[in-house]
Design an enzyme around this catalytic site. Structure first.
Site, PDB file in Angstrom:
ATOM      1  N   ASN A   1       0.850  -1.195   0.000  1.00 44.26           N
ATOM      2  CA  ASN A   1       0.000   0.000   0.000  1.00 44.26           C
ATOM      3  C   ASN A   1       0.886   1.247   0.000  1.00 44.26           C
ATOM      4  O   ASN A   1       2.097   1.164   0.160  1.00 44.26           O
ATOM      5  CB  ASN A   1      -0.899  -0.038   1.246  1.00 44.26           C
ATOM      6  CG  ASN A   1      -2.164   0.791   1.085  1.00 44.26           C
ATOM      7  OD1 ASN A   1      -2.304   1.581   0.135  1.00 44.26           O
ATOM      8  ND2 ASN A   1      -3.091   0.614   2.008  1.00 44.26           N
ATOM      9  N   PHE A   2       0.244   2.386  -0.164  1.00 46.29           N
ATOM     10  CA  PHE A   2       0.902   3.700  -0.077  1.00 46.29           C
ATOM     11  C   PHE A   2       2.042   3.861  -1.078  1.00 46.29           C
ATOM     12  O   PHE A   2       3.048   4.503  -0.779  1.00 46.29           O
ATOM     13  CB  PHE A   2       1.389   3.977   1.362  1.00 46.29           C
ATOM     14  CG  PHE A   2       0.272   3.936   2.372  1.00 46.29           C
ATOM     15  CD1 PHE A   2      -0.740   4.886   2.343  1.00 46.29           C
ATOM     16  CD2 PHE A   2       0.204   2.926   3.334  1.00 46.29           C
ATOM     17  CE1 PHE A   2      -1.786   4.857   3.257  1.00 46.29           C
ATOM     18  CE2 PHE A   2      -0.839   2.878   4.249  1.00 46.29           C
ATOM     19  CZ  PHE A   2      -1.834   3.851   4.211  1.00 46.29           C
ATOM     20  N   LEU A   3       1.873   3.287  -2.254  1.00 49.39           N
ATOM     21  CA  LEU A   3       2.835   3.544  -3.334  1.00 49.39           C
ATOM     22  C   LEU A   3       2.632   4.984  -3.809  1.00 49.39           C
ATOM     23  O   LEU A   3       1.537   5.355  -4.231  1.00 49.39           O
ATOM     24  CB  LEU A   3       2.607   2.556  -4.482  1.00 49.39           C
ATOM     25  CG  LEU A   3       3.316   2.864  -5.800  1.00 49.39           C
ATOM     26  CD1 LEU A   3       4.823   2.897  -5.632  1.00 49.39           C
ATOM     27  CD2 LEU A   3       2.928   1.833  -6.856  1.00 49.39           C
TER      28      LEU A   3
ATOM     29  N   THR B   1      -4.577  -3.173  -3.694  1.00 50.00           N
ATOM     30  CA  THR B   1      -5.705  -2.599  -4.432  1.00 50.00           C
ATOM     31  C   THR B   1      -5.204  -1.385  -5.200  1.00 50.00           C
ATOM     32  O   THR B   1      -4.193  -0.787  -4.834  1.00 50.00           O
ATOM     33  CB  THR B   1      -6.831  -2.119  -3.496  1.00 50.00           C
ATOM     34  OG1 THR B   1      -6.304  -1.148  -2.587  1.00 50.00           O
ATOM     35  CG2 THR B   1      -7.450  -3.250  -2.703  1.00 50.00           C
TER      36      THR B   1
ATOM     37  N   LEU C   1      -6.666  -0.442   3.672  1.00 47.78           N
ATOM     38  CA  LEU C   1      -6.765   0.974   4.038  1.00 47.78           C
ATOM     39  C   LEU C   1      -6.463   1.891   2.854  1.00 47.78           C
ATOM     40  O   LEU C   1      -5.634   1.579   2.041  1.00 47.78           O
ATOM     41  CB  LEU C   1      -5.773   1.258   5.163  1.00 47.78           C
ATOM     42  CG  LEU C   1      -5.917   0.347   6.378  1.00 47.78           C
ATOM     43  CD1 LEU C   1      -4.842   0.663   7.403  1.00 47.78           C
ATOM     44  CD2 LEU C   1      -7.305   0.488   6.999  1.00 47.78           C
TER      45      LEU C   1
HETATM   46  S1  MYA Z   1      -2.446   1.969  -5.017  1.00 52.64           S
HETATM   47  C1  MYA Z   1      -2.133   3.704  -4.865  1.00 52.64           C
HETATM   48  C2  MYA Z   1      -1.174   4.150  -5.908  1.00 52.64           C
HETATM   49  N1  MYA Z   1      -0.782   5.530  -5.699  1.00 52.64           N
HETATM   50  C3  MYA Z   1      -1.336   6.583  -6.310  1.00 52.64           C
HETATM   51  O1  MYA Z   1      -2.212   6.448  -7.124  1.00 52.64           O
HETATM   52  C4  MYA Z   1      -0.793   7.933  -5.884  1.00 52.64           C
HETATM   53  C5  MYA Z   1      -0.651   8.899  -7.037  1.00 52.64           C
HETATM   54  N2  MYA Z   1       0.148   8.321  -8.095  1.00 52.64           N
HETATM   55  C6  MYA Z   1       1.491   8.091  -8.003  1.00 52.64           C
HETATM   56  O2  MYA Z   1       2.141   8.360  -7.008  1.00 52.64           O
HETATM   57  C7  MYA Z   1       2.146   7.453  -9.218  1.00 52.64           C
HETATM   58  O3  MYA Z   1       1.334   7.659 -10.339  1.00 52.64           O
HETATM   59  C8  MYA Z   1       2.423   5.938  -9.039  1.00 52.64           C
HETATM   60  C9  MYA Z   1       2.964   5.359 -10.352  1.00 52.64           C
HETATM   61  C10 MYA Z   1       3.487   5.746  -7.951  1.00 52.64           C
HETATM   62  C11 MYA Z   1       1.156   5.183  -8.670  1.00 52.64           C
HETATM   63  N3  MYA Z   1      -0.125  -0.159  -8.775  1.00 52.64           N
HETATM   64  O4  MYA Z   1       6.910   5.033 -12.347  1.00 52.64           O
HETATM   65  P1  MYA Z   1       5.981   4.911 -13.495  1.00 52.64           P
HETATM   66  C12 MYA Z   1       2.526   0.780 -13.068  1.00 52.64           C
HETATM   67  C13 MYA Z   1       0.689  -0.968  -9.483  1.00 52.64           C
HETATM   68  O5  MYA Z   1       6.467   5.482 -14.776  1.00 52.64           O
HETATM   69  P2  MYA Z   1       4.194   6.738 -12.177  1.00 52.64           P
HETATM   70  C14 MYA Z   1      -1.208   1.240  -4.051  1.00 52.64           C
HETATM   71  O6  MYA Z   1      -0.544   1.887  -3.310  1.00 52.64           O
HETATM   72  C15 MYA Z   1       2.047   1.100 -14.449  1.00 52.64           C
HETATM   73  O7  MYA Z   1       1.019   0.215 -14.831  1.00 52.64           O
HETATM   74  N4  MYA Z   1       1.332  -0.583 -10.600  1.00 52.64           N
HETATM   75  O8  MYA Z   1       4.539   5.502 -13.149  1.00 52.64           O
HETATM   76  C16 MYA Z   1      -0.989  -0.251  -4.217  1.00 52.64           C
HETATM   77  C17 MYA Z   1       3.321   0.931 -15.242  1.00 52.64           C
HETATM   78  O9  MYA Z   1       3.624  -0.454 -15.431  1.00 52.64           O
HETATM   79  P3  MYA Z   1       3.251  -1.143 -16.842  1.00 52.64           P
HETATM   80  C18 MYA Z   1       1.140   0.676 -11.004  1.00 52.64           C
HETATM   81  O10 MYA Z   1       2.858   7.229 -12.561  1.00 52.64           O
HETATM   82  C19 MYA Z   1       0.313  -0.469  -4.950  1.00 52.64           C
HETATM   83  C20 MYA Z   1       4.370   1.477 -14.300  1.00 52.64           C
HETATM   84  O11 MYA Z   1       3.799   1.389 -12.974  1.00 52.64           O
HETATM   85  C21 MYA Z   1       0.328   1.571 -10.320  1.00 52.64           C
HETATM   86  O12 MYA Z   1       5.300   7.724 -12.138  1.00 52.64           O
HETATM   87  C22 MYA Z   1       0.535  -1.906  -5.339  1.00 52.64           C
HETATM   88  C23 MYA Z   1       4.664   2.940 -14.576  1.00 52.64           C
HETATM   89  O13 MYA Z   1       5.642   3.356 -13.682  1.00 52.64           O
HETATM   90  C24 MYA Z   1      -0.335   1.105  -9.169  1.00 52.64           C
HETATM   91  N5  MYA Z   1      -1.157   1.879  -8.458  1.00 52.64           N
HETATM   92  O14 MYA Z   1       4.080   6.062 -10.735  1.00 52.64           O
HETATM   93  C25 MYA Z   1       1.822  -2.080  -6.092  1.00 52.64           C
HETATM   94  N6  MYA Z   1       0.341   2.753 -10.952  1.00 52.64           N
HETATM   95  O15 MYA Z   1       4.081  -0.466 -17.896  1.00 52.64           O
HETATM   96  C26 MYA Z   1       1.996  -3.492  -6.628  1.00 52.64           C
HETATM   97  C27 MYA Z   1       1.143   2.595 -12.015  1.00 52.64           C
HETATM   98  O16 MYA Z   1       3.566  -2.589 -16.704  1.00 52.64           O
HETATM   99  C28 MYA Z   1       2.401  -4.456  -5.542  1.00 52.64           C
HETATM  100  N7  MYA Z   1       1.633   1.353 -12.062  1.00 52.64           N
HETATM  101  O17 MYA Z   1       1.784  -0.906 -17.073  1.00 52.64           O
HETATM  102  C29 MYA Z   1       2.657  -5.842  -6.103  1.00 52.64           C
HETATM  103  C30 MYA Z   1       3.033  -6.848  -5.031  1.00 52.64           C
HETATM  104  C31 MYA Z   1       4.499  -6.685  -4.633  1.00 52.64           C
HETATM  105  C32 MYA Z   1       4.887  -7.574  -3.473  1.00 52.64           C
HETATM  106  C33 MYA Z   1       5.024  -9.043  -3.863  1.00 52.64           C
HETATM  107  C34 MYA Z   1       5.499  -9.879  -2.680  1.00 52.64           C
HETATM  108  C35 MYA Z   1       5.582 -11.335  -2.986  1.00 52.64           C
END
Ligand code: MYA
Length: 416
Positions: free
Chosen positions: A164-166, A200, A416
């Site tokens: 969370n909180f990405l 989520t 959350l």
């Molecule tokens: S969800 C809340 C996400 N945060 C926000 O929406 C806050 C406002 N936005 C931002 O801060 C940025 O736009 C973020 C993306 C940081 C979201 N989940 O760096 P980029 C993919 C997963 O150029 P930016 C939450 O916190 C996107 O499809 N992936 O993009 C849950 C693309 O990949 P692809 C996401 O806009 C997080 C790539 O990133 C998301 O500068 C769960 C682009 O990167 C997203 N919400 O930064 C994370 N948004 O080309 C996954 C964009 O393939 C966890 N992308 O489409 C997975 C499990 C890991 C653990 C595993 C353990 C075994």
């Protein structure tokens, strides 16, 4: 017949998702997500894959020992949420850069106490609270977190992480920082011998476990209309709206009271029983129930219904406090929102329990009460004058495949 209908709906959903998936692939590749162990759009509807982990764990000695490389101007940092100073830096980053609605009218404003609560459950790992700083100025510009959770999927309890909180600072967007952050959190989770995760997002990625919707119950119609959260429909006037959303002054259920520490064992039993009905749900022990559900001012509110004669606790309800900043409004800066969390009803109808929660939320001066259509929420939403929100909340599992996507009512998880 019901199950036929739901199977039919499932199929339709799959077709719709398949269509969205293929059209997405035409217009937008997922360069990162295509490399990850998650269900891919091209495989949707293919039932030949077995349920369960997509990749097997690797020996811990083969997990990369050093952090992933960041662009040279940046460095990793562990965000110690015990420290007031660092907690404040995280708070400021999220307050200015975290999730906004589609029209950019509101932005989540998680409080510091909330972040501490959400990030430090029993057994949490400090180094799963990951920040990125500018090397020269030390300014915090990105963040991602995980916490441990035991998740039951059908009959199996799987140790998972909830991610969370990405958040990436607005000025650093679209530079592919997010994939590095996701890989780094994954690496640190793997080092704890954990191979699955739940998360989520408001955006569609490959591929959702289920697609949920937020519903909103107006508590303060005037303010919600003034700030653009809601609109007066045709033939609706402000005074009619105020009348429509009016609530009783006090709760209706005898024995409805704030949850106390002595209730923890009883609430754990109730909650474990209730959550066992869903296909995917967390399993909580006493320590987790105490952490997640004991009331904390401006963070989480919880109530039980106790029978005055038998002292039995029969029902339970909780909601958390998550305000949003109101962007660019001259009169208001904060929208005070409550979100339904976990609840169990064995004697008091859920409708009545929720109505009592609405009464309390109104007394506490919340402007709106939000709920997802997960668990058994859907039936009471309409009755209690919740309105369906726009936008979807997609739930995902990492490295765990299910044969087909779930209905929201098959999901017992609130994040959350
Ligand atoms: S969800 C809340 C996400 N945060 C926000 O929406 C806050 C406002 N936005 C931002 O801060 C940025 O736009 C973020 C993306 C940081 C979201 N989940 O760096 P980029 C993919 C997963 O150029 P930016 C939450 O916190 C996107 O499809 N992936 O993009 C849950 C693309 O990949 P692809 C996401 O806009 C997080 C790539 O990133 C998301 O500068 C769960 C682009 O990167 C997203 N919400 O930064 C994370 N948004 O080309 C996954 C964009 O393939 C966890 N992308 O489409 C997975 C499990 C890991 C653990 C595993 C353990 C075994």
């Amino acid at each position: 017949q019901d199950s036929d209908v739901s199977r039919f709906q499932n199929t339709i959903e799959n077709i719709v998702q398949k269509f969205q998936g293929s059209s997405l692939q035409n217009h937008q590749e997922h360069k990162f997500w295509e490399t990850q162990p998650v269900g891919q759009f091209k495989d949707l509807g293919d039932s030949s894959f077995p349920e369960g982990p997509i990749e097997q764990p690797t020996p811990l000695s083969e997990v990369k020992q050093e952090p992933y490389n960041l662009p040279t101007l940046y460095e990793w940092t562990v965000c110690d949420m015990d420290s007031d100073e660092i907690c404040n830096e995280v708070y400021v980053l999220l307050t200015n850069n975290y999730v906004e609605d589609d029209d950019n009218l509101f932005r989540f404003n998680y409080s510091k106490e909330f972040l501490r609560w959400g990030l430090r459950p029993p057994g949490y790992f400090k180094n799963w609270h990951i920040g990125v700083r500018v090397k020269s100025s030390k300014k915090l510009v990105a963040f991602i977190t995980a916490i441990p959770v035991k998740m039951r999927v059908r009959d199996e309890v799987v140790q998972m992480a909830e991610v969370n909180f990405l958040c990436v600072h607005k000025k650093l967007r679209s530079k592919r920082l997010a994939p590095v952050m996701i890989k780094e959190v994954t690496r640190r989770i793997h080092l704890e011998n954990i191979w699955q995760a739940a998360y989520t997002a408001g955006i569609l990625l490959p591929t959702p476990l289920t697609t949920c919707q937020y519903w909103h119950r107006t508590l303060n119609p005037k303010k919600l209309i003034d700030v653009g959260f809601s609109r007066l429909g045709d033939r609706m006037t402000m005074s009619r709206a105020i009348k429509l959303y009016k609530l009783p002054n006090s709760t209706a259920t005898p024995g409805f009271r704030k949850m106390e520490i002595r209730d923890v064992p009883k609430v754990t039993i109730l909650l474990r029983g209730y959550l066992s009905r869903f296909v995917v749900a967390p399993t909580f022990d006493d320590a987790e129930v105490a952490h997640w559900l004991l009331p904390q001012e401006n963070v989480v509110d919880s109530f039980v219904v106790e029978n005055s004669e038998t002292r039995e606790v029969t029902d339970f309800f909780s909601f958390y406090t998550l305000p949003s900043s109101i962007l660019n409004n001259p009169n208001y800066s904060t929208l005070k929102a409550a979100y339904t969390f976990y609840h169990v009803s064995t004697k008091t109808p859920l409708l009545q329990l929720t109505q009592d929660a609405l009464v309390i939320a109104k007394q506490k001066e919340f402007d709106v009460f939000n709920a997802l259509d997960v668990m058994e929420n859907e039936p009471f939403l309409k009755e209690l004058k919740f309105g369906r929100g726009d936008g979807q909340l997609y739930y995902y599992l990492y490295n765990y495949r299910l044969r087909e996507s779930l209905k929201p009512s098959e999901l017992g998880l609130v994040m959350l």
